[in-house]
Design a protein around this motif. Structure first.
Motif, PDB file in Angstrom:
ATOM      1  N   GLN A   1      29.679  42.231 -18.039  1.00 50.05           N
ATOM      2  CA  GLN A   1      28.521  41.484 -18.487  1.00 50.05           C
ATOM      3  C   GLN A   1      28.823  40.499 -19.610  1.00 50.05           C
ATOM      4  O   GLN A   1      28.023  39.607 -19.890  1.00 50.05           O
ATOM      5  CB  GLN A   1      27.447  42.470 -18.983  1.00 50.05           C
TER       6      GLN A   1
ATOM      7  N   SER B   1      22.260  49.565  -9.402  1.00 48.85           N
ATOM      8  CA  SER B   1      23.672  49.952  -9.483  1.00 48.85           C
ATOM      9  C   SER B   1      23.867  51.392  -9.952  1.00 48.85           C
ATOM     10  O   SER B   1      25.004  51.837 -10.100  1.00 48.85           O
ATOM     11  CB  SER B   1      24.430  49.003 -10.420  1.00 48.85           C
TER      12      SER B   1
ATOM     13  N   ARG C   1      27.663  51.063  -7.118  1.00 53.31           N
ATOM     14  CA  ARG C   1      28.453  49.896  -6.710  1.00 53.31           C
ATOM     15  C   ARG C   1      29.160  49.301  -7.916  1.00 53.31           C
ATOM     16  O   ARG C   1      28.800  49.553  -9.066  1.00 53.31           O
ATOM     17  CB  ARG C   1      27.561  48.825  -6.059  1.00 53.31           C
TER      18      ARG C   1
ATOM     19  N   ARG D   1      27.457  55.435 -10.814  1.00 53.92           N
ATOM     20  CA  ARG D   1      27.351  54.056 -10.325  1.00 53.92           C
ATOM     21  C   ARG D   1      27.419  54.058  -8.805  1.00 53.92           C
ATOM     22  O   ARG D   1      28.265  54.711  -8.204  1.00 53.92           O
ATOM     23  CB  ARG D   1      28.505  53.219 -10.860  1.00 53.92           C
TER      24      ARG D   1
ATOM     25  N   THR E   1      30.081  46.524 -10.499  1.00 57.22           N
ATOM     26  CA  THR E   1      29.405  45.379 -11.119  1.00 57.22           C
ATOM     27  C   THR E   1      30.390  44.648 -12.022  1.00 57.22           C
ATOM     28  O   THR E   1      31.237  45.270 -12.659  1.00 57.22           O
ATOM     29  CB  THR E   1      28.190  45.819 -11.953  1.00 57.22           C
ATOM     30  N   GLU E   2      30.272  43.334 -12.063  1.00 56.18           N
ATOM     31  CA  GLU E   2      31.156  42.542 -12.901  1.00 56.18           C
ATOM     32  C   GLU E   2      30.838  42.776 -14.375  1.00 56.18           C
ATOM     33  O   GLU E   2      29.731  43.160 -14.735  1.00 56.18           O
ATOM     34  CB  GLU E   2      31.014  41.054 -12.571  1.00 56.18           C
TER      35      GLU E   2
ATOM     36  N   THR F   1      21.161  47.057 -18.059  1.00 54.24           N
ATOM     37  CA  THR F   1      21.915  48.275 -17.753  1.00 54.24           C
ATOM     38  C   THR F   1      21.156  49.515 -18.215  1.00 54.24           C
ATOM     39  O   THR F   1      21.034  50.500 -17.482  1.00 54.24           O
ATOM     40  CB  THR F   1      23.296  48.231 -18.429  1.00 54.24           C
TER      41      THR F   1
ATOM     42  N   GLY G   1      22.483  41.394 -12.674  1.00 61.92           N
ATOM     43  CA  GLY G   1      23.745  42.010 -12.287  1.00 61.92           C
ATOM     44  C   GLY G   1      23.687  43.510 -12.043  1.00 61.92           C
ATOM     45  O   GLY G   1      24.193  44.002 -11.020  1.00 61.92           O
ATOM     46  N   PRO G   2      23.078  44.297 -12.920  1.00 66.41           N
ATOM     47  CA  PRO G   2      23.083  45.758 -12.736  1.00 66.41           C
ATOM     48  C   PRO G   2      21.998  46.297 -11.808  1.00 66.41           C
ATOM     49  O   PRO G   2      21.862  47.521 -11.675  1.00 66.41           O
ATOM     50  CB  PRO G   2      22.849  46.282 -14.163  1.00 66.41           C
TER      51      PRO G   2
END
Length: 262
Positions: free
Chosen positions: A181, A196, A176, A174, A178-179, A222, A192-193
């Motif tokens: 999901q 990443s 970064r 990864r 990521t929150e 993802t 979001g992803p």
């Protein structure tokens, strides 16, 4: 294994096995974390998209097979070739999918990993010998340091043991944080992803065929991003293996949604 030993009944008297989904006692010899009833309720989806593994109705199955995609993915260009998801994210399977995210439920993740591996061995489109390695979807290093547990890694270990394929954890990482999901909408899950994951090119990756393992596939973002990072590093083919396939809010609709672009 312990259940094959003659002293299994004696151990159960002292330390009874309890189902991690319904808390009922486990009396059968074949399960460690699921009772017979829950084990029966969590079974492979019969009708699924041949590309993204989304559960589909019998009226649309023929169309999906003919087009090789369903209405959830027909206008999406995946970086993975196809997904193999054991079951649909619903009912007891959904509860199990949420539980295996917790470190205290690792025994359940182990049992589910064995189920996935056994199913893959008997699932006709899946061919073990075509893969060079298994890569679990990684966590950000801060999350891994805090939890010291990754459910995708636990599933991958069991699949690796049964299929006799090596695990390569260091091939994908990864870039970064990521929150989570789970509480996001489909559109938020798709964005979001983004960017990443990364994978440093190495000679082992050139022309390789990789099986990426995760716990749940919903929007597919993802899986897409992880596969794309591997492909950009030289991997020829990426497939996805996961426990559950969800389709978000569309799952409850009686009619197919409009295809989403992205």
């Amino acid at each position: 294994m312990l259940q094959a030993r003659w002293y299994r009944p004696l151990v159960d008297l002292i330390f009874p096995r309890i189902c991690m989904l319904c808390s009922e006692p486990i009396v059968g010899p074949d399960q460690e974390s699921l009772c017979d009833s829950c084990a029966l309720d969590i079974r492979p989806t019969e009708l699924r998209c041949p590309c993204c593994s989304a559960p589909i109705s019998d009226t649309l199955a023929a169309l999906a097979v003919a087009s090789k995609k369903c209405y959830y993915c027909e206008r999406r260009k995946w970086s993975f070739r196809r997904a193999y998801c054991y079951t649909a994210y619903a009912d007891k399977a959904a509860r199990a999918a949420r539980k295996i995210k917790q470190p205290t439920c690792e025994p359940l993740a182990i049992e589910i990993g064995k189920r996935i591996a056994g199913w893959l061995q008997t699932h006709p489109p899946f061919l073990t010998h075509t893969y060079d390695a298994i890569v679990p979807v990684p966590q950000h290093w801060l999350r891994r340091a805090a939890l010291r547990y990754n459910q995708a890694d636990v599933l991958a270990i069991q699949i690796s043991k049964v299929l006799q394929l090596p695990i390569r954890r260091h091939w994908l990482y990864r870039t970064r944080w990521t929150e989570k999901q789970g509480t996001k909408t489909i559109e938020e899950r798709r964005t979001g992803p983004l960017h990443s994951f990364d994978c440093k090119p190495r000679k082992e990756l050139a022309g390789a065929s990789i099986l990426v393992v995760d716990d749940i596939v919903t929007s597919g973002a993802t899986a897409h991003e992880a596969s794309q990072a591997l492909r950009q590093a030289g991997v020829m083919r990426v497939d996805i293996a996961a426990f559950a396939r969800g389709v978000g809010v569309y799952q409850q609709k009686k009619t197919p949604p409009e295809p989403a672009v992205g």
